[in-house]
Write a protein that holds these residues in place. Structure first.
Motif, PDB file in Angstrom:
ATOM      1  N   ARG A  32       0.833  -1.210   0.000  1.00 14.73           N
ATOM      2  CA  ARG A  32       0.000   0.000   0.000  1.00 14.73           C
ATOM      3  C   ARG A  32       0.867   1.260   0.000  1.00 14.73           C
ATOM      4  N   LEU A  33       1.936   1.254   0.790  1.00 15.42           N
ATOM      5  CA  LEU A  33       2.834   2.410   0.831  1.00 15.42           C
ATOM      6  C   LEU A  33       3.566   2.600  -0.492  1.00 15.42           C
ATOM      7  N   LEU A  34       3.812   1.525  -1.199  1.00 12.09           N
ATOM      8  CA  LEU A  34       4.483   1.622  -2.504  1.00 12.09           C
ATOM      9  C   LEU A  34       3.622   2.339  -3.538  1.00 12.09           C
ATOM     10  N   ALA A  35       2.327   2.395  -3.306  1.00 11.29           N
ATOM     11  CA  ALA A  35       1.418   3.053  -4.240  1.00 11.29           C
ATOM     12  C   ALA A  35       1.393   4.568  -4.054  1.00 11.29           C
ATOM     13  N   GLY A  36       2.037   5.057  -3.005  1.00 11.42           N
ATOM     14  CA  GLY A  36       1.995   6.487  -2.720  1.00 11.42           C
ATOM     15  C   GLY A  36       3.380   7.113  -2.772  1.00 11.42           C
ATOM     16  N   PRO A  37       3.441   8.362  -2.420  1.00  9.72           N
ATOM     17  CA  PRO A  37       4.734   9.055  -2.423  1.00  9.72           C
ATOM     18  C   PRO A  37       5.593   8.648  -1.219  1.00  9.72           C
ATOM     19  N   VAL A  38       6.869   8.927  -1.318  1.00 11.92           N
ATOM     20  CA  VAL A  38       7.805   8.586  -0.248  1.00 11.92           C
ATOM     21  C   VAL A  38       7.441   9.318   1.051  1.00 11.92           C
ATOM     22  N   GLU A  39       6.768  10.456   0.941  1.00 11.85           N
ATOM     23  CA  GLU A  39       6.336  11.185   2.135  1.00 11.85           C
ATOM     24  C   GLU A  39       5.386  10.349   2.985  1.00 11.85           C
ATOM     25  N   ASP A  40       4.582   9.501   2.335  1.00 13.76           N
ATOM     26  CA  ASP A  40       3.691   8.616   3.093  1.00 13.76           C
ATOM     27  C   ASP A  40       4.486   7.585   3.885  1.00 13.76           C
ATOM     28  N   VAL A  41       5.568   7.106   3.315  1.00 16.97           N
ATOM     29  CA  VAL A  41       6.431   6.138   4.008  1.00 16.97           C
ATOM     30  C   VAL A  41       7.043   6.798   5.237  1.00 16.97           C
ATOM     31  N   ILE A  42       7.522   8.005   5.065  1.00 15.79           N
ATOM     32  CA  ILE A  42       8.123   8.743   6.172  1.00 15.79           C
ATOM     33  C   ILE A  42       7.073   9.015   7.256  1.00 15.79           C
ATOM     34  N   GLY A  43       5.886   9.414   6.848  1.00 17.19           N
ATOM     35  CA  GLY A  43       4.807   9.661   7.800  1.00 17.19           C
ATOM     36  C   GLY A  43       4.396   8.394   8.536  1.00 17.19           C
ATOM     37  N   PHE A  44       4.355   7.275   7.826  1.00 18.63           N
ATOM     38  CA  PHE A  44       4.038   5.999   8.461  1.00 18.63           C
ATOM     39  C   PHE A  44       5.098   5.668   9.513  1.00 18.63           C
ATOM     40  N   ALA A  45       6.350   5.853   9.171  1.00 25.03           N
ATOM     41  CA  ALA A  45       7.444   5.580  10.112  1.00 25.03           C
ATOM     42  C   ALA A  45       7.324   6.455  11.348  1.00 25.03           C
ATOM     43  N   GLU A  46       6.980   7.706  11.165  1.00 26.99           N
ATOM     44  CA  GLU A  46       6.819   8.621  12.302  1.00 26.99           C
ATOM     45  C   GLU A  46       5.681   8.169  13.217  1.00 26.99           C
ATOM     46  N   TYR A 116      10.548   2.268   1.565  1.00 23.86           N
ATOM     47  CA  TYR A 116      11.482   3.331   1.169  1.00 23.86           C
ATOM     48  C   TYR A 116      12.499   2.813   0.160  1.00 23.86           C
ATOM     49  N   ARG A 117      13.055   1.637   0.455  1.00 20.97           N
ATOM     50  CA  ARG A 117      14.052   1.044  -0.445  1.00 20.97           C
ATOM     51  C   ARG A 117      13.454   0.761  -1.828  1.00 20.97           C
ATOM     52  N   GLU A 118      12.236   0.256  -1.849  1.00 21.39           N
ATOM     53  CA  GLU A 118      11.574  -0.038  -3.121  1.00 21.39           C
ATOM     54  C   GLU A 118      11.280   1.245  -3.912  1.00 21.39           C
ATOM     55  N   LEU A 119      10.846   2.285  -3.214  1.00 29.36           N
ATOM     56  CA  LEU A 119      10.489   3.535  -3.886  1.00 29.36           C
ATOM     57  C   LEU A 119      11.693   4.334  -4.367  1.00 29.36           C
ATOM     58  N   ARG A 126      16.999   6.145   8.619  1.00 24.04           N
ATOM     59  CA  ARG A 126      15.956   6.995   9.175  1.00 24.04           C
ATOM     60  C   ARG A 126      16.192   7.346  10.636  1.00 24.04           C
ATOM     61  N   ALA A 127      15.722   8.520  10.941  1.00 21.15           N
ATOM     62  CA  ALA A 127      15.714   8.986  12.320  1.00 21.15           C
ATOM     63  C   ALA A 127      14.355   9.637  12.539  1.00 21.15           C
ATOM     64  N   THR A 128      13.517   8.986  13.313  1.00 18.52           N
ATOM     65  CA  THR A 128      12.198   9.530  13.597  1.00 18.52           C
ATOM     66  C   THR A 128      12.267  10.367  14.875  1.00 18.52           C
ATOM     67  N   ARG A 129      11.245  11.163  15.079  1.00 20.17           N
ATOM     68  CA  ARG A 129      11.214  12.015  16.279  1.00 20.17           C
ATOM     69  C   ARG A 129      11.240  11.208  17.563  1.00 20.17           C
TER      70      ARG A 129
END
Length: 148
Positions: A32-46, A116-119, A126-129
Motif C-alpha cells: 500500500r505504501l508503494l502506491a503512494g509518495p515517499v512522504e507517506d512512508v516517512i509519515g508511516f514511520a513517524e 522506502y528502499r523499493e520507492l 531513518r531517524a524519527t522524532r
C-alpha cells in the motif's frame, strides 16, 4: 501522515482472519505504501515510532521481557489495530497476553524501510522524532531514571 490516516491504513490492510504476528499485515502495508509518495512512508514511520514509544513504559513491560521481546510485543499491539492499542495504552495490564504468549510482530518494524528502499532504490538511514527502541521513553521508566 496523521494519526487517523495511520490507523486507517492499518485497518484497511489487516487481513480478515487473526494475524497477531503481522505476517500478512506487514506485506500488505508495504504494498500500500508503494502506491503512494515517499512522504507517506516517512509519515508511516513517524506514526509507528510514536505509537511504539508511547507503549514503552515500565507499567507495560514489567521485568520479564528483554528489550527485543518487549519491542516486538509492542509491535503486535499496534498490529492489532487502534482500539486494541488504545485499550492497552490506557490499561497496561492488557499488555500481559502479548508478553506471556510471546506474540511478536517484528515484521511490522521493517515496513517503512522496505517501502522506502523499493520507492527510492536506496537504504534509509531513518531517524524519527521518537525512538521505538525499548527503554528509550525516559518518562515511561521513572524507576530506571532513579537508579545510579
Amino acid at each position: 501522515m496523521d494519526e487517523a490516516t495511520f490507523w486507517q491504513l492499518i485497518e484497511v490492510c489487516s487481513p480478515p482472519d487473526p494475524d497477531p504476528e503481522a505476517e500478512l499485515l506487514a506485506p500488505a502495508l508495504t504494498a500500500r505504501l508503494l502506491a503512494g509518495p515517499v512522504e507517506d512512508v516517512i509519515g508511516f514511520a513517524e506514526q509507528l515510532s510514536r505509537a511504539l514509544y508511547l507503549l514503552d513504559t515500565e507499567e507495560h513491560c514489567g521485568d520479564e521481557l528483554s528489550g527485543d521481546a518487549f519491542l516486538y510485543a509492542r509491535a503486535a499491539v499496534v498490529a492489532a489495530g487502534r482500539q486494541t492499542y488504545e485499550d492497552v495504552l490506557r490499561e497496561p495490564a492488557r499488555f500481559r497476553p502479548y508478553a506471556e504468549e510471546l506474540i511478536w510482530a517484528e515484521s511490522l518494524l521493517y515496513v517503512p524501510d522496505e517501502a522506502y528502499r523499493e520507492l527510492t532504490g536506496k537504504e534509509w538511514d531513518r531517524a524519527t522524532r521518537h525512538s521505538y527502541e525499548s527503554f528509550s521513553n525516559t518518562d515511561g521508566w521513572p524507576t530506571r531514571q532513579q537508579q545510579p
